[in-house]
Write a protein that holds these residues in place. Structure first.
Motif, PDB file in Angstrom:
ATOM      1  N   ASP A 235       1.093  -1.454   0.335  1.00 38.92           N
ATOM      2  CA  ASP A 235       0.191   0.037   0.064  1.00 38.92           C
ATOM      3  C   ASP A 235       0.974   1.222   0.097  1.00 38.92           C
ATOM      4  N   LYS A 236       2.166   1.106   0.556  1.00 35.26           N
ATOM      5  CA  LYS A 236       2.913   2.247   1.031  1.00 35.26           C
ATOM      6  C   LYS A 236       3.884   2.773  -0.728  1.00 35.26           C
ATOM      7  N   ASP A 237       3.962   1.901  -1.429  1.00 37.02           N
ATOM      8  CA  ASP A 237       4.992   2.732  -2.765  1.00 37.02           C
ATOM      9  C   ASP A 237       3.180   2.194  -3.813  1.00 37.02           C
ATOM     10  N   GLY A 238       2.542   1.550  -3.353  1.00 35.94           N
ATOM     11  CA  GLY A 238       1.552   1.805  -4.678  1.00 35.94           C
ATOM     12  C   GLY A 238       1.299   1.276  -6.315  1.00 35.94           C
ATOM     13  N   ILE A 239       2.842   0.287  -6.119  1.00 39.83           N
ATOM     14  CA  ILE A 239       3.061  -0.151  -7.449  1.00 39.83           C
ATOM     15  C   ILE A 239       2.832  -1.529  -7.113  1.00 39.83           C
ATOM     16  N   GLY A 240       2.673  -2.478  -8.481  1.00 41.15           N
ATOM     17  CA  GLY A 240       2.209  -3.510  -8.303  1.00 41.15           C
ATOM     18  C   GLY A 240       3.652  -4.268  -8.374  1.00 41.15           C
ATOM     19  N   LYS A 241       3.490  -6.118  -8.067  1.00 44.02           N
ATOM     20  CA  LYS A 241       3.981  -7.064  -8.481  1.00 44.02           C
ATOM     21  C   LYS A 241       4.517  -7.030  -9.841  1.00 44.02           C
ATOM     22  N   GLY A 242       5.845  -7.165  -9.845  1.00 45.64           N
ATOM     23  CA  GLY A 242       7.148  -7.816 -11.532  1.00 45.64           C
ATOM     24  C   GLY A 242       7.188  -6.212 -11.826  1.00 45.64           C
ATOM     25  N   SER A 243       6.422  -5.322 -11.264  1.00 45.24           N
ATOM     26  CA  SER A 243       7.083  -3.394 -12.107  1.00 45.24           C
ATOM     27  C   SER A 243       8.091  -3.976 -12.248  1.00 45.24           C
TER      28      SER A 243
ATOM     29  N   LYS B 299      10.154  -6.179 -13.483  1.00 49.70           N
ATOM     30  CA  LYS B 299      10.456  -6.151 -14.615  1.00 49.70           C
ATOM     31  C   LYS B 299      10.418  -5.837 -16.265  1.00 49.70           C
ATOM     32  N   HIS B 300       8.820  -5.165 -15.476  1.00 55.30           N
ATOM     33  CA  HIS B 300       8.616  -4.457 -16.493  1.00 55.30           C
ATOM     34  C   HIS B 300       9.105  -3.618 -17.472  1.00 55.30           C
ATOM     35  N   ILE B 301       9.625  -3.013 -15.799  1.00 55.94           N
ATOM     36  CA  ILE B 301      10.983  -1.517 -16.400  1.00 55.94           C
ATOM     37  C   ILE B 301      11.902  -1.640 -16.682  1.00 55.94           C
ATOM     38  N   LEU B 302      12.810  -2.956 -15.880  1.00 57.91           N
ATOM     39  CA  LEU B 302      13.795  -3.303 -17.621  1.00 57.91           C
ATOM     40  C   LEU B 302      13.738  -4.026 -18.264  1.00 57.91           C
ATOM     41  N   TRP B 303      12.382  -4.811 -18.390  1.00 58.91           N
ATOM     42  CA  TRP B 303      12.515  -6.021 -20.110  1.00 58.91           C
ATOM     43  C   TRP B 303      12.211  -4.150 -21.270  1.00 58.91           C
ATOM     44  N   THR B 304      11.378  -3.472 -20.865  1.00 55.12           N
ATOM     45  CA  THR B 304      11.049  -2.173 -21.952  1.00 55.12           C
ATOM     46  C   THR B 304      12.438  -0.930 -21.978  1.00 55.12           C
ATOM     47  N   VAL B 305      13.514  -1.151 -20.660  1.00 51.81           N
ATOM     48  CA  VAL B 305      14.977  -0.745 -20.929  1.00 51.81           C
ATOM     49  C   VAL B 305      15.691  -1.331 -22.102  1.00 51.81           C
TER      50      VAL B 305
ATOM     51  N   LEU C  79       6.324   4.384 -18.290  1.00 51.09           N
ATOM     52  CA  LEU C  79       7.058   3.347 -17.182  1.00 51.09           C
ATOM     53  C   LEU C  79       6.331   5.266 -15.825  1.00 51.09           C
ATOM     54  N   GLY C  80       5.529   5.706 -16.506  1.00 55.90           N
ATOM     55  CA  GLY C  80       4.949   6.334 -14.890  1.00 55.90           C
ATOM     56  C   GLY C  80       4.617   5.363 -13.842  1.00 55.90           C
ATOM     57  N   ARG C  81       3.984   4.386 -14.085  1.00 55.30           N
ATOM     58  CA  ARG C  81       2.643   3.913 -13.436  1.00 55.30           C
ATOM     59  C   ARG C  81       3.282   2.669 -12.433  1.00 55.30           C
ATOM     60  N   TYR C  82       4.478   2.751 -12.711  1.00 60.73           N
ATOM     61  CA  TYR C  82       5.174   1.901 -11.940  1.00 60.73           C
ATOM     62  C   TYR C  82       6.192   2.329 -10.937  1.00 60.73           C
ATOM     63  N   PHE C  83       6.278   3.526 -10.618  1.00 62.93           N
ATOM     64  CA  PHE C  83       6.434   4.471  -9.574  1.00 62.93           C
ATOM     65  C   PHE C  83       5.575   5.027  -8.744  1.00 62.93           C
ATOM     66  N   PRO C  84       6.023   5.235  -7.817  1.00 63.26           N
ATOM     67  CA  PRO C  84       5.174   5.834  -6.390  1.00 63.26           C
ATOM     68  C   PRO C  84       4.019   7.043  -6.707  1.00 63.26           C
ATOM     69  N   ARG C  85       3.071   6.694  -5.972  1.00 62.82           N
ATOM     70  CA  ARG C  85       2.900   8.264  -7.477  1.00 62.82           C
ATOM     71  C   ARG C  85       3.331   8.791  -5.580  1.00 62.82           C
ATOM     72  N   LYS C  86       3.617  10.175  -5.738  1.00 62.71           N
ATOM     73  CA  LYS C  86       3.609  11.489  -5.054  1.00 62.71           C
ATOM     74  C   LYS C  86       3.117  12.197  -4.479  1.00 62.71           C
ATOM     75  N   GLN C  87       2.257  13.025  -3.361  1.00 63.33           N
ATOM     76  CA  GLN C  87       1.089  13.559  -3.699  1.00 63.33           C
ATOM     77  C   GLN C  87       1.178  14.993  -3.605  1.00 63.33           C
ATOM     78  N   ALA C  88       0.932  15.823  -4.485  1.00 57.09           N
ATOM     79  CA  ALA C  88       1.680  16.995  -4.706  1.00 57.09           C
ATOM     80  C   ALA C  88       1.246  18.055  -3.371  1.00 57.09           C
TER      81      ALA C  88
END
Length: 141
Positions: A48-56, A58-64, A117-126
């Motif tokens: 819940d803290k980071d708001g990102i899903g499982k395997g993120s 791998k998604h990021i690094l495979w995209t890179v 890739l922005g969806r794989y990083f935690p959301r920061k409150q404005a």
């Protein structure tokens, strides 16, 4: 050979050297990304803290990996093109330019558009501070 021809030759070899150095660093980058992908110490946690899903990770690094491979193909093509010279077969083949230069960059852009890739990083409150207040706050630090 005139002084102008020497300058052109020197510039050509500088470009070739620069492209070769670029390939060396790109290869080093791919090796480091592969090590991070395989090393369990670099696990992106799910919760819940980071708001990102499982395997993120791998998604990021495979995209890179995918986009780096496309840029690597383009860089190898550019290196061979410069080594072959302006009068060479590669330079005169327009299809090779479109396939190995333009299409590789286009595909890299498409990959980054499809896999945002922005969806794989935690959301920061404005922050409630305005831009002016934020600018003054950072300048006073």
């Amino acid at each position: 050979m005139t002084a102008n021809d020497d300058t052109v030759t020197q510039g050509r070899w500088i470009c070739i050297g620069g492209l070769a150095i670029q390939l060396v660093f790109l290869t080093s980058f791919v090796i480091l990304v592969t090590l991070v992908l395989r090393d369990p110490r670099y696990i992106v946690l799910e919760g819940d803290k980071d708001g990102i899903g499982k395997g993120s990770k791998k998604h990021i690094l495979w995209t890179v990996h995918a986009t780096t491979a496309l840029i690597y193909i383009r860089s190898v093509y550019r290196l061979i093109e410069f080594i072959d010279g302006y009068g060479g077969k590669i330079y005169s083949a327009e299809w090779a330019f479109y396939v190995f230069d333009c299409v590789m960059i286009l595909l890299a852009f498409i990959v980054y558009i499809v896999v945002f890739l922005g969806r794989y990083f935690p959301r920061k409150q404005a922050s409630s501070l305005s831009f002016y207040e934020l600018d003054n706050h950072t300048n006073n630090m």
